[in-house]
Motif scaffolding. Structure first.
Motif, mmCIF file in Angstrom:
data_model
loop_
_atom_site.group_PDB
_atom_site.id
_atom_site.type_symbol
_atom_site.label_atom_id
_atom_site.label_comp_id
_atom_site.label_asym_id
_atom_site.label_seq_id
_atom_site.Cartn_x
_atom_site.Cartn_y
_atom_site.Cartn_z
ATOM 1 N N GLY A 176 53.536 -24.865 87.905
ATOM 2 C CA GLY A 176 54.248 -25.216 89.139
ATOM 3 C C GLY A 176 55.749 -25.241 88.958
ATOM 4 O O GLY A 176 56.279 -25.140 87.856
ATOM 5 N N GLU A 197 61.727 -20.825 94.759
ATOM 6 C CA GLU A 197 60.884 -20.017 95.656
ATOM 7 C C GLU A 197 60.499 -18.690 94.989
ATOM 8 O O GLU A 197 59.370 -18.225 95.100
ATOM 9 C CB GLU A 197 61.608 -19.766 96.987
ATOM 10 C CG GLU A 197 61.590 -20.995 97.882
ATOM 11 C CD GLU A 197 62.496 -20.874 99.105
ATOM 12 O OE1 GLU A 197 62.387 -21.741 99.994
ATOM 13 O OE2 GLU A 197 63.330 -19.937 99.157
ATOM 14 N N TYR A 233 57.937 -19.535 92.329
ATOM 15 C CA TYR A 233 56.627 -19.949 92.863
ATOM 16 C C TYR A 233 55.810 -18.730 93.325
ATOM 17 O O TYR A 233 54.584 -18.705 93.166
ATOM 18 C CB TYR A 233 56.786 -20.964 94.004
ATOM 19 C CG TYR A 233 55.452 -21.591 94.361
ATOM 20 C CD1 TYR A 233 54.844 -22.507 93.498
ATOM 21 C CD2 TYR A 233 54.785 -21.242 95.531
ATOM 22 C CE1 TYR A 233 53.607 -23.058 93.798
ATOM 23 C CE2 TYR A 233 53.540 -21.801 95.839
ATOM 24 C CZ TYR A 233 52.966 -22.711 94.961
ATOM 25 O OH TYR A 233 51.737 -23.251 95.251
ATOM 26 N N LYS A 278 52.036 -17.884 91.920
ATOM 27 C CA LYS A 278 50.831 -17.568 92.717
ATOM 28 C C LYS A 278 50.180 -16.270 92.227
ATOM 29 O O LYS A 278 48.972 -16.120 92.256
ATOM 30 C CB LYS A 278 51.189 -17.480 94.200
ATOM 31 C CG LYS A 278 51.341 -18.873 94.824
ATOM 32 C CD LYS A 278 51.236 -18.841 96.329
ATOM 33 C CE LYS A 278 52.471 -18.187 96.905
ATOM 34 N NZ LYS A 278 52.549 -18.302 98.370
ATOM 35 N N GLY A 298 48.911 -26.275 92.356
ATOM 36 C CA GLY A 298 49.523 -27.203 93.296
ATOM 37 C C GLY A 298 50.451 -26.470 94.260
ATOM 38 O O GLY A 298 50.764 -25.297 94.062
ATOM 39 N N ASP A 299 50.883 -27.166 95.322
ATOM 40 C CA ASP A 299 51.891 -26.601 96.224
ATOM 41 C C ASP A 299 53.241 -26.631 95.520
ATOM 42 O O ASP A 299 53.417 -27.324 94.528
ATOM 43 C CB ASP A 299 51.979 -27.432 97.508
ATOM 44 C CG ASP A 299 50.683 -27.356 98.308
ATOM 45 O OD1 ASP A 299 50.001 -26.305 98.233
ATOM 46 O OD2 ASP A 299 50.345 -28.350 98.974
ATOM 47 N N MET A 300 54.187 -25.900 96.082
ATOM 48 C CA MET A 300 55.521 -25.944 95.502
ATOM 49 C C MET A 300 56.103 -27.348 95.677
ATOM 50 O O MET A 300 55.976 -27.954 96.747
ATOM 51 C CB MET A 300 56.433 -24.916 96.155
ATOM 52 C CG MET A 300 57.774 -24.856 95.435
ATOM 53 S SD MET A 300 58.694 -23.358 95.780
ATOM 54 C CE MET A 300 59.350 -23.779 97.363
ATOM 55 N N GLN A 306 58.450 -30.365 96.474
ATOM 56 C CA GLN A 306 59.465 -30.569 97.516
ATOM 57 C C GLN A 306 60.458 -31.647 97.056
ATOM 58 O O GLN A 306 60.159 -32.431 96.164
ATOM 59 C CB GLN A 306 58.785 -31.006 98.821
ATOM 60 C CG GLN A 306 57.779 -30.000 99.368
ATOM 61 C CD GLN A 306 58.423 -28.677 99.759
ATOM 62 O OE1 GLN A 306 59.439 -28.649 100.444
ATOM 63 N NE2 GLN A 306 57.836 -27.575 99.295
#
Ligand code: ZN
Length: 533
Positions: free
Chosen positions: A202, A334, A337, A341, A376-378, A380
């Protein structure tokens, strides 16, 4: 004449690659980089296991730095050493011109965390010795693999740019990065891609959670006397240390909830019948922003002066380390990430999951979720008002001087207490080896993005200059002549190094470090063995 001009224009137009061509070329380069990383999986394992076996503490990473720089020189990198007066610091570069992409990762271990890898309970290799109880043995091997993969593509495709590798010396003491920044190590760097071991693959951007800190040692000087015969003629430096400790602990109730502070007594005197002439206490003062870190440091200084007044001793203090709160770059995060993915998580075997779940059970984690199987999500931003404090990393100092991100890669087991023997268990096993390979792919792909798309580097600096620095600019805690604390941990390594040397990994004799130690993978307590096939 006119016809010639038209002909030239047609040729020029036909030769200019379209954006589509450029993208296709970049995607092909990324695929090649990933393949090259896979082909270097054996080298990754050897480097991960070697650095694990050195198990060195901050400022004493002698074998680690010698080994890693030898690897880099073998692959054609130029190495310079001893930056900022730190014997274990170095910089390795390859290539020329812009952009300059820096790859960093920490290399130091944790006291008292010697531990057999692949064994799901406390079982030290050498009782009391240091070890990799955080997993810092994996990050620099990841960067080296990524750098070699990208270098090959740069050579073949004649891509301009410079790759620079540098080690996070003494990260556990937050003892190097502010000095590296101060002394200009990164003055030509366009983007810094840092890596840190974690439980997932991540990256995040913006103001991070956790804290920054100053690490300060207070030393008191009194006078010796016979502790029984003439105690009234002595003045105890240890009394001052104890009073400072008590004073700080009372004051702590009236500090902001986001603070963290901790202390160890580094010198408590010589022997009871001699009133202690010298004594020292070492604090970490942590807060979530620069003004509040400074405020805590000022309070610490006041309390130290109070303790000196109460005991009739003299007080001096010295900053040993510092870490700025972290802020990571949105454009670079960004970009990274998207590559994360593409790479995805490693495929864990039953053996990997058995080790992870057995250790989570051993440490009382009732859920025993095992290893991460979903990205996981990026990450924040964490606004200050929602930041409840936590750990620090001196990558913060770098992140306030140039576009920076930290790639987290899955080379460790989630849900561990950290700074503990348990964080070394996965660090020289297939979990760490596969986590490093996955991370190296994401890192290599991101370097290729930055080398081939100048608009990304420009965008990263736009974010850094106009968004990140809109309300705050870096105010370093060290001055131009603050020395690095290179004496730290010397006594511990002097005590253990010869014993540890017998356990250094020899890849010419053993396929893996587990083989060298004769450890069956995984080794779990008998009552959890039913989880194995
Ligand atoms: Zn760390």
């Amino acid at each position: 004449m006119k016809r010639v001009l038209i002909a030239i224009m047609i040729v020029a137009f036909a030769a200019a690659p379209t954006a589509q061509d450029q993208n296709a070329r970049l995607e092909a380069q990324k695929k090649e980089a990933a393949r090259a990383v896979d082909e270097m999986a054996k080298l990754a394992q050897e480097m991960v296991d070697s650095v694990f076996s050195f198990g060195e503490l901050g400022m004493q990473e002698v074998e680690t730095s010698r080994y890693l720089t030898a690897q880099l020189e073998k692959f054609g990198f130029r190495v310079t050493r001893g930056q900022s007066g730190m014997p274990t610091a170095w910089v390795a570069t390859w290539g020329s011109g812009k952009p300059v992409i820096a790859l960093g990762s920490d290399i130091d271990g944790i006291p008292q965390s010697s531990q057999k890898p692949g064994v799901a309970y406390f079982d030290p290799i050498i009782e009391g010795a240091p070890g990799h109880g955080e997993g810092h043995n994996t990050g620099m091997p990841l960067n080296i693999i990524a750098a070699i993969a990208v270098k090959r593509i740069m050579e073949r495709d004649k891509l301009p740019g410079t790759i620079m590798l540098w080690p996070g010396v003494a990260e556990e003491l937050v003892g190097s990065k502010a000095w590296f920044v101060r002394d200009g190590m990164f003055k030509d760097v366009d983007v810094n891609l840092f890596t840190h071991v974690g439980g997932n693959l991540g990256v995040g951007w913006g103001q991070q959670g956790g804290t920054g800190l100053v690490s300060v040692e207070y030393t008191f000087e009194g006078e010796t006397a016979h502790s029984a015969g003439a105690p009234w003629r002595g003045r105890s430096a240890l009394d001052a240390v104890e009073l400072m400790s008590v004073g700080w602990n009372y004051r702590r109730e009236h500090l902001r909830l986001s603070q963290r502070s901790h202390q160890v007594i580094t010198n408590g005197g010589d022997q009871p019948n001699v009133v202690p002439r010298n004594a020292s206490i070492w604090f970490y003062f942590r807060e979530i922003d620069q003004p509040n870190i400074k405020r805590m440091w000022d309070i610490g200084n006041d309390i130290a002066q109070g303790a000196a007044l109460m005991t009739g001793t003299k007080m001096t203090s010295r900053i040993l380390g510092t870490a700025y709160p972290r802020h990571f770059n949105k454009v670079v995060a960004e970009t990274m990430y998207a590559n994360i993915k593409n790479v995805g998580l490693p495929t864990w075997t039953d053996a990997d999951q058995t080790l992870a779940k057995a250790l989570q059970k051993e440490l009382g984690n009732p859920e025993q979720p095992g290893l991460a199987v979903k990205l996981g999500d990026m990450g924040q931003p964490t606004p200050l008002e929602r930041n409840n404090g936590g750990g620090s990393d001196d990558i913060g100092d770098i992140s306030w001087n140039m576009p920076t991100v930290t790639l987290s890669y899955p080379a460790n087991i989630p849900g561990l207490p950290g700074h503990n023997w348990s964080s070394g268990i996965a660090s020289a096993t297939p979990i760490a080896h596969k986590g490093v390979v996955a991370g190296a792919k994401a890192q290599a792909m991101t370097i290729l993005d930055l080398l081939t798309k100048p608009e990304l580097v420009k965008g990263a600096w736009d974010y850094f200059n106009s968004v990140q620095q809109k309300e705050h600019k870096y105010v370093p805690f060290i001055s131009k002549d603050t020395p690095p604390a290179t004496h730290l941990n010397k006594a511990i390594l002097d005590k253990y190094r010869e014993q540890m040397r017998k356990f250094y990994y020899d890849p010419t004799k053993f396929p893996t470090y587990l083989d060298q130690l004769g450890i069956k993978y995984p080794t779990v307590r008998p009552n959890t063995s039913s989880q194995q096939q």
